[in-house]
Scaffold this active site. Structure first.
Site, mmCIF file in Angstrom:
data_model
loop_
_atom_site.group_PDB
_atom_site.id
_atom_site.type_symbol
_atom_site.label_atom_id
_atom_site.label_comp_id
_atom_site.label_asym_id
_atom_site.label_seq_id
_atom_site.Cartn_x
_atom_site.Cartn_y
_atom_site.Cartn_z
ATOM 1 N N TYR A 1 0.856 -1.201 0.000
ATOM 2 C CA TYR A 1 0.000 0.000 0.000
ATOM 3 C C TYR A 1 0.883 1.239 0.000
ATOM 4 O O TYR A 1 1.866 1.311 0.745
ATOM 5 C CB TYR A 1 -0.879 0.017 1.262
ATOM 6 C CG TYR A 1 -1.677 1.292 1.410
ATOM 7 C CD1 TYR A 1 -2.965 1.398 0.875
ATOM 8 C CD2 TYR A 1 -1.144 2.406 2.070
ATOM 9 C CE1 TYR A 1 -3.691 2.566 0.988
ATOM 10 C CE2 TYR A 1 -1.868 3.584 2.178
ATOM 11 C CZ TYR A 1 -3.147 3.657 1.640
ATOM 12 O OH TYR A 1 -3.867 4.818 1.747
ATOM 13 N N GLU B 1 -3.509 7.450 -4.179
ATOM 14 C CA GLU B 1 -3.480 6.185 -3.442
ATOM 15 C C GLU B 1 -3.252 5.027 -4.416
ATOM 16 O O GLU B 1 -3.981 4.883 -5.392
ATOM 17 C CB GLU B 1 -4.804 5.979 -2.701
ATOM 18 C CG GLU B 1 -4.785 4.795 -1.758
ATOM 19 C CD GLU B 1 -6.103 4.637 -1.007
ATOM 20 O OE1 GLU B 1 -7.148 4.492 -1.660
ATOM 21 O OE2 GLU B 1 -6.071 4.648 0.238
#
Ligand code: ADP
Ligand code: MG
Length: 398
Positions: free
Chosen positions: A109, A197
């Protein structure tokens, strides 16, 4: 402003970020043609909506043949996808991304956001990618690492490398991962993003580092200098009332409730939403008419608030400064006139409670008092007004 994943990947590709080869498709035929053109043994058919969580909702499918591409494309296109980010009503899929399948070894992530506290961009990374990062943050916050970026220096190579080590990338790909972080930071700053993101950022079996998902949000106030981003706008993904309000240069956010409010100044508008909530109301919207008080504009604001029958009552809370309460009062009368013509109503179709204070307040109150208009009430102050409109709306619903 929000854009689709395939558009975000186009932006990132122009900054050198490694993203899978892929093409958008608006029909099943286009999807099959795109897969044929890609020519990879494995293709991924991905629903393009302005929300994440598509994988779990059946919006991301791995296809091993053109027949499978056809099957998945026809299943997903036109489907209403309900994910944990869409709300229960879901979002209808109008576009797909057909992209080359990656041979995933591990999912990580990585994200960038503007951190208000430190007034810096913060990069966040974790080796717990692919799944809900909110869950990682709640259960194992020590697995999320942060780097605060000095705006004058940018993301320093040592910070990117430290992050890559913290995220437990194997030695062989540290350089690729940290280089991508710097490219992502350049894209974030270069395009005036408010969020970037990448979940997941993957390491492949072949030793590549790829941004497999991409979500970019942009600062609306900076869009004027990015016509390329503005051109990505997909109006079908946006709230029709918000689009209408934007065309009228009104700052309007739909909040889904039934007590509408019309206020001048963002601070007062937020306080008004709060006080309505405090008195048990459910605000229909945030609306800041700003310094504008031309009657035509006020009338437009009323039309928007009342459209579709969402609002069961309206609280007008004005502290006149640059704008004038007499203009607001005339705007209310004008709105009533337009609505009466359109809907054949006598006066306002829902109760309107008005608080006028500041510039020309007395004149404004006189205008409303001396007009024969029905369903418009005055209130001496904000607290009383909020309480009263919530009562009136609850009565109307009962
Ligand atoms: P969402 O976050 O909306 O669920 P993602 O783009 O993250 O959508 O896709 C969900 C999952 O699907 C990813 O975590 C990954 O495992 C898989 N996936 C997505 N794109 C690809 C791809 N190009 N190749 C292989 N697997 C993929
Ligand atoms: Mg994702």
């Amino acid at each position: 402003m929000n854009i689709h994943e395939y558009q975000s990947k186009e932006v990132l590709r122009s900054y050198g970020v490694n993203v899978p080869a892929g093409k958008p498709a608006f029909s099943v035929d286009e999807a099959v043609a795109a897969a044929k053109e890609l020519g990879t043994p494995v293709c991924v058919v991905k629903a393009q909506i302005h929300a994440g969580g598509r994988g779990k909702a059946g919006g991301v499918k791995v296809a091993k043949s053109l027949d499978e591409v056809k099957k998945y494309a026809s299943e997903i296109l036109g489907k209403v996808l309900v994910t944990h980010q869409t709300g229960p009503e879901g979002k209808k899929v109008g576009r797909l991304l057909i992209e080359a399948g990656s041979n995933i070894k591990k999912e990580y992530y990585l994200s960038f956001v503007v951190d208000r506290g430190s007034a810096k961009v913060v990069m966040m990374g974790s080796e717990e990618g692919g799944m809900d990062i909110e869950e990682v943050a709640a259960k194992t916050p020590e697995k999320i690492f942060k780097e605060y970026i000095d705006p004058a220096i940018g993301l320093a190579p040592f910070q990117a490398q430290r992050m890559a080590y913290n995220m437990n990338f194997p030695q062989e790909v540290i350089r690729k991962a940290s280089t991508m972080m710097i490219q992502l930071y350049n894209a974030f700053v270069g395009e005036d993003c408010s969020l970037a993101e990448i979940n997941p950022l993957v390491e492949t079996a072949e030793g590549d580092v790829i941004a497999l998902d991409a979500k970019l949000n942009f600062d609306d106030s900076a869009l004027f200098r990015h016509p390329n981003i503005e051109a990505y706008r997909d109006e079908t993904e946006e709230d029709p009332k918000e689009l209408w309000a934007a065309r009228e240069h009104l700052n309007y956010v739909n909040l889904g409730g039934d007590v509408a409010c019309m206020v001048n100044g963002a601070g007062l508008a937020m306080a008004t939403v709060d006080i309505l909530k405090f008195h048990g109301g459910n605000p229909a919207n945030f609306l800041d008419v700003g310094g504008d008080s031309e009657p035509e504009k006020i009338a437009k604001a009323f039309e928007i608030m009342l459209d579709g029958g969402q609002s069961k009552g309206i609280f007008v809370n004005i502290f006149g400064g640059i704008n004038r309460c007499d203009n607001i009062a005339n705007g209310i009368l004008k709105a009533a006139e337009i609505l009466a013509k359109e809907k054949g109503t006598d006066g306002m179709p829902v109760p309107v409670l008005v608080r006028l204070e500041g510039t020309k307040a007395q004149e404004g109150r006189e205008i409303l008092k001396s007009s024969p208009i029905k369903n418009v009430f005055m209130t001496p102050n904000m607290d009383e007004g909020a309480k009263k409109i919530v009562e009136l709306v609850n009565q109307a619903k009962a």
